[in-house]
Enzyme design. Sequence first.
Site, PDB file in Angstrom:
ATOM      1  N   HIS A  65       0.635  -1.570   0.432  1.00  0.00           N
ATOM      2  CA  HIS A  65       0.006   0.200   0.169  1.00  0.00           C
ATOM      3  C   HIS A  65       0.615   1.215  -0.532  1.00  0.00           C
ATOM      4  O   HIS A  65       1.344   1.600   0.860  1.00  0.00           O
ATOM      5  CB  HIS A  65      -0.987  -0.126   0.716  1.00  0.00           C
ATOM      6  CG  HIS A  65      -1.812   1.345   1.508  1.00  0.00           C
ATOM      7  ND1 HIS A  65      -3.516   1.088   1.475  1.00  0.00           N
ATOM      8  CD2 HIS A  65      -2.093   2.100   1.012  1.00  0.00           C
ATOM      9  CE1 HIS A  65      -4.272   2.192   1.823  1.00  0.00           C
ATOM     10  NE2 HIS A  65      -2.756   2.758   0.937  1.00  0.00           N
ATOM     11  N   HIS A  67       1.921   5.600  -2.497  1.00  0.00           N
ATOM     12  CA  HIS A  67       1.096   6.265  -3.585  1.00  0.00           C
ATOM     13  C   HIS A  67       2.038   6.602  -3.352  1.00  0.00           C
ATOM     14  O   HIS A  67       3.305   7.425  -3.306  1.00  0.00           O
ATOM     15  CB  HIS A  67       0.554   7.273  -2.683  1.00  0.00           C
ATOM     16  CG  HIS A  67      -0.804   6.508  -2.144  1.00  0.00           C
ATOM     17  ND1 HIS A  67      -2.535   6.702  -2.829  1.00  0.00           N
ATOM     18  CD2 HIS A  67      -1.414   6.367  -1.068  1.00  0.00           C
ATOM     19  CE1 HIS A  67      -3.268   5.952  -1.368  1.00  0.00           C
ATOM     20  NE2 HIS A  67      -2.465   5.768  -0.822  1.00  0.00           N
ATOM     21  N   LEU A  68       2.179   6.612  -5.258  1.00  0.00           N
ATOM     22  CA  LEU A  68       3.739   7.345  -6.259  1.00  0.00           C
ATOM     23  C   LEU A  68       3.408   8.068  -6.507  1.00  0.00           C
ATOM     24  O   LEU A  68       3.874   9.474  -7.408  1.00  0.00           O
ATOM     25  CB  LEU A  68       4.013   6.212  -6.395  1.00  0.00           C
ATOM     26  CG  LEU A  68       4.955   4.751  -6.498  1.00  0.00           C
ATOM     27  CD1 LEU A  68       5.367   3.860  -7.340  1.00  0.00           C
ATOM     28  CD2 LEU A  68       5.450   5.685  -4.949  1.00  0.00           C
ATOM     29  N   ASP A 157      -8.707   3.384  -3.386  1.00  0.00           N
ATOM     30  CA  ASP A 157      -7.753   3.770  -2.424  1.00  0.00           C
ATOM     31  C   ASP A 157      -8.479   5.876  -2.017  1.00  0.00           C
ATOM     32  O   ASP A 157      -7.673   5.705  -3.193  1.00  0.00           O
ATOM     33  CB  ASP A 157      -6.555   3.047  -1.632  1.00  0.00           C
ATOM     34  CG  ASP A 157      -6.286   3.923  -0.375  1.00  0.00           C
ATOM     35  OD1 ASP A 157      -6.932   3.965   0.222  1.00  0.00           O
ATOM     36  OD2 ASP A 157      -5.396   3.948  -0.953  1.00  0.00           O
ATOM     37  N   HIS A 184     -10.881   0.665   1.229  1.00  0.00           N
ATOM     38  CA  HIS A 184     -10.465   1.912   1.951  1.00  0.00           C
ATOM     39  C   HIS A 184     -11.826   1.581   2.016  1.00  0.00           C
ATOM     40  O   HIS A 184     -12.882   1.942   1.874  1.00  0.00           O
ATOM     41  CB  HIS A 184      -9.878   2.834   1.401  1.00  0.00           C
ATOM     42  CG  HIS A 184     -10.449   4.377   1.618  1.00  0.00           C
ATOM     43  ND1 HIS A 184      -9.474   4.968   1.869  1.00  0.00           N
ATOM     44  CD2 HIS A 184     -11.498   4.734   2.112  1.00  0.00           C
ATOM     45  CE1 HIS A 184      -9.540   6.456   3.190  1.00  0.00           C
ATOM     46  NE2 HIS A 184     -10.647   5.670   3.260  1.00  0.00           N
ATOM     47  N   ASN A 282      -6.117   9.634   6.451  1.00  0.00           N
ATOM     48  CA  ASN A 282      -7.122   9.006   5.979  1.00  0.00           C
ATOM     49  C   ASN A 282      -7.449   7.417   6.650  1.00  0.00           C
ATOM     50  O   ASN A 282      -6.036   7.426   5.787  1.00  0.00           O
ATOM     51  CB  ASN A 282      -8.096   9.350   5.626  1.00  0.00           C
ATOM     52  CG  ASN A 282      -9.567   9.219   5.958  1.00  0.00           C
ATOM     53  OD1 ASN A 282      -9.793   8.084   6.580  1.00  0.00           O
ATOM     54  ND2 ASN A 282     -10.352   9.593   4.918  1.00  0.00           N
ATOM     55  N   ASP A 309       1.286   2.690   3.576  1.00  0.00           N
ATOM     56  CA  ASP A 309       0.651   3.829   2.681  1.00  0.00           C
ATOM     57  C   ASP A 309       1.012   5.380   2.973  1.00  0.00           C
ATOM     58  O   ASP A 309       0.401   6.556   3.591  1.00  0.00           O
ATOM     59  CB  ASP A 309      -0.793   4.086   3.714  1.00  0.00           C
ATOM     60  CG  ASP A 309      -2.170   4.880   2.983  1.00  0.00           C
ATOM     61  OD1 ASP A 309      -1.641   5.067   2.302  1.00  0.00           O
ATOM     62  OD2 ASP A 309      -2.830   4.825   4.256  1.00  0.00           O
ATOM     63  N   PHE A 327      -4.856  14.620   3.259  1.00  0.00           N
ATOM     64  CA  PHE A 327      -4.520  13.794   4.146  1.00  0.00           C
ATOM     65  C   PHE A 327      -3.928  12.677   3.848  1.00  0.00           C
ATOM     66  O   PHE A 327      -3.544  12.504   2.644  1.00  0.00           O
ATOM     67  CB  PHE A 327      -5.835  12.365   4.271  1.00  0.00           C
ATOM     68  CG  PHE A 327      -7.329  12.664   4.942  1.00  0.00           C
ATOM     69  CD1 PHE A 327      -7.209  13.005   6.229  1.00  0.00           C
ATOM     70  CD2 PHE A 327      -8.183  12.550   3.905  1.00  0.00           C
ATOM     71  CE1 PHE A 327      -8.699  12.528   6.763  1.00  0.00           C
ATOM     72  CE2 PHE A 327      -9.793  13.736   4.355  1.00  0.00           C
ATOM     73  CZ  PHE A 327      -9.604  13.722   5.588  1.00  0.00           C
TER      74      PHE A 327
HETATM   75  O1  DOR Z   1      -3.869   9.272   4.231  1.00  0.00           O
HETATM   76  C1  DOR Z   1      -5.038   9.334   3.138  1.00  0.00           C
HETATM   77  N1  DOR Z   1      -3.897   9.488   1.646  1.00  0.00           N
HETATM   78  N2  DOR Z   1      -5.634   8.453   3.081  1.00  0.00           N
HETATM   79  C2  DOR Z   1      -6.291   8.259   1.793  1.00  0.00           C
HETATM   80  O2  DOR Z   1      -7.361   7.015   1.934  1.00  0.00           O
HETATM   81  C3  DOR Z   1      -5.445   8.830   0.294  1.00  0.00           C
HETATM   82  C4  DOR Z   1      -4.376   9.029   0.710  1.00  0.00           C
HETATM   83  C5  DOR Z   1      -3.505   9.746  -0.036  1.00  0.00           C
HETATM   84  O3  DOR Z   1      -3.992   8.901  -1.412  1.00  0.00           O
HETATM   85  O4  DOR Z   1      -3.115  11.259  -0.465  1.00  0.00           O
HETATM   86 ZN    ZN Z   2      -3.985   4.663   0.944  1.00  0.00          ZN
END
Ligand code: DOR
Ligand code: ZN
Length: 445
Positions: A65, A67-68, A157, A184, A282, A309, A327
Site C-alpha cells: 500500500h 502512493h506514487l 483507495d 479503503h 485517513n 500507506d 490526508f
Molecule cells: O491518508 C491518506 N492518504 N489516506 C488515503 O486514503 C489517501 C491517501 C492519499 O492518497 O494521500
Molecule cells: Zn492509501
Amino acid sequence: MKNDALLITNGVLLDPQRQKPERLEVLIVDGLIRAVGTGLKATAPQAAVLDAKGGYVAPGLIDIHVHLREPGQEHKETIASGSAAAVAGGFTTICCMPNTTPAIDTDAQIEFVLTQAARTALCRVLPFGAITKGREGKELAELQLMHDAGAVGFSDDGCGVASAAVMLKALQYVKMFDGLISQHCEEPTLSGGAMHASLTAMRLGLGGIPAVAEELMIARDLQLNARIKARYHVQHISTAGACELIRRAKQQGQNVTAEVAPHHLLLTDTCCDNYDTHFKMNPPLRSQQDVQACIEGLVDGTIDCLATDHAPHAREEKELEFDRAPFGILGLETALPLYIEALVKPGHLSWLELIRKMTAQPAGIAGLKDRGTFAIGSLGDIVIIQGDEKWTIDPEKSFSRSRNTPFGGREVTGRVAHTITGGKIVFPRPTAGAEFAKPSNEGIV
Ligand code: DOR
Ligand code: ZN
C-alpha cells in the site's frame, strides 16, 4: 558490469519459513536465490562477497500500500523517487494505489506504470487498478483487462466503494480470475471530517470521522463476500471494532485479510492538538484503546501484514489549515524502525514475526509466490538490517519528493544497511568504482 553472483556472509538470517533466526549465508546467482547454507564460497568462488556482519539478513520488504503520484502529481512523487525512498527503507517490492491523476483504471494505465517502473525504478513496482471507472464508485472498471496487463489487485483507495451493489459486482467479478479487492473502508455518509470523531475533535472545532464509518463498511463487505469468498483485503485498519469484526470473520472461515500502518500503532488523535497537519491522515489517528486493539490484532493474527500507506504531499498543501490540508504522510523510509519501536521493543512480536509480516505475509496477500522467501529459485531481493543502530529521522534527507512526516526528529533504532533487488545493491546507491557499481540508472524490473 553485471552482478552474476553475490554471496552474503556473516549475517543472521530471518527466514519467514524457519522457526528461528540462524547464522547462514545466502548466494544469489543471476538475480535469483541459488543457495542458503554455510561455506558457500567454495561452491561459488567467483561470487562477489557482501559482509553482513552484525546484521540481520531478511527477504526484501514488501509494501502492498503506497502512493506514487505518477501520472499527474509528479511534484509530490514519481515512480523513480518513490522507489528510491522504498529501497532506502528496505523495500524491494511496492504496490502503488491507483488514485493518481487520472486514475489508473485501464489496462493502458497499468502498462504505463509497469513501463515507467522498468525504466526508472530501483525496486519492483506493481500497480493496483481502480475498482470503478475514475474511482467514482459508479461503474466497474475493466478489471479483467487490467488483471491481464499485470494489475496486482484493485482498490478505489482514498475512498471506499460506497455502493453495496457495485461492491457486490466487483467481488463477483474478481472471483472469476481469483483477483484481489482491497478496500479503503469508510462509509461516506458518516464521514467528511478531518480527524477522529472524539473529544479532541470537539475541542479543536474539527469535523470528525467516527470509528463506525470504518466498521460499517467492513461489516457490509464481509456480508457481501460471505458466500462469494473472493479475496477481500481491508486496507489501513484503525479501530478496535474493525479488528473485532475481522477476528470473528476469520473464525467463521471468511476469505479476509487486513493490514495496518505504522502511525496507527504509535500515535493517537490527541497528536492533532496543535493543528499540525502532519498528523492528518485517513483513516485518522484514533484512541489509545484502538492502538492497543491493533497491536493485539497483530499478535493474534487478526491483522495479517504491515504496510505503510506512504502518501506524499507537497509542503504548501500541508501548510494549509487543518481541515483544508490533504490526508496522508510519508512511510517508506521510516516504517521499519517505527514497527521495531511499536512491536519488537515492547515484546509484542519477535524479529522473525516482524519480518514475516513485512515479507511472506504481504506476498501471500498479493499472490506473489516468488518473493518474501529464501526458497531456492525465488527473487534475489534482500534487505540487511543493523538492528541496534540508532539514528534520527530527518525529513530533509528523504529520497521522496515530499517531506510530510510527523516523525521528523524522532530517534529510532534499526537501520537498513543494504537493499538488494535481483542480486544488485540498490541501497546505498553505489559510488563510482564501488565493487558492485551499477553504471547506468536503468531500472531493475
Ligand atoms: O491518508 C491518506 N492518504 N489516506 C488515503 O486514503 C489517501 C491517501 C492519499 O492518497 O494521500
Ligand atoms: Zn492509501
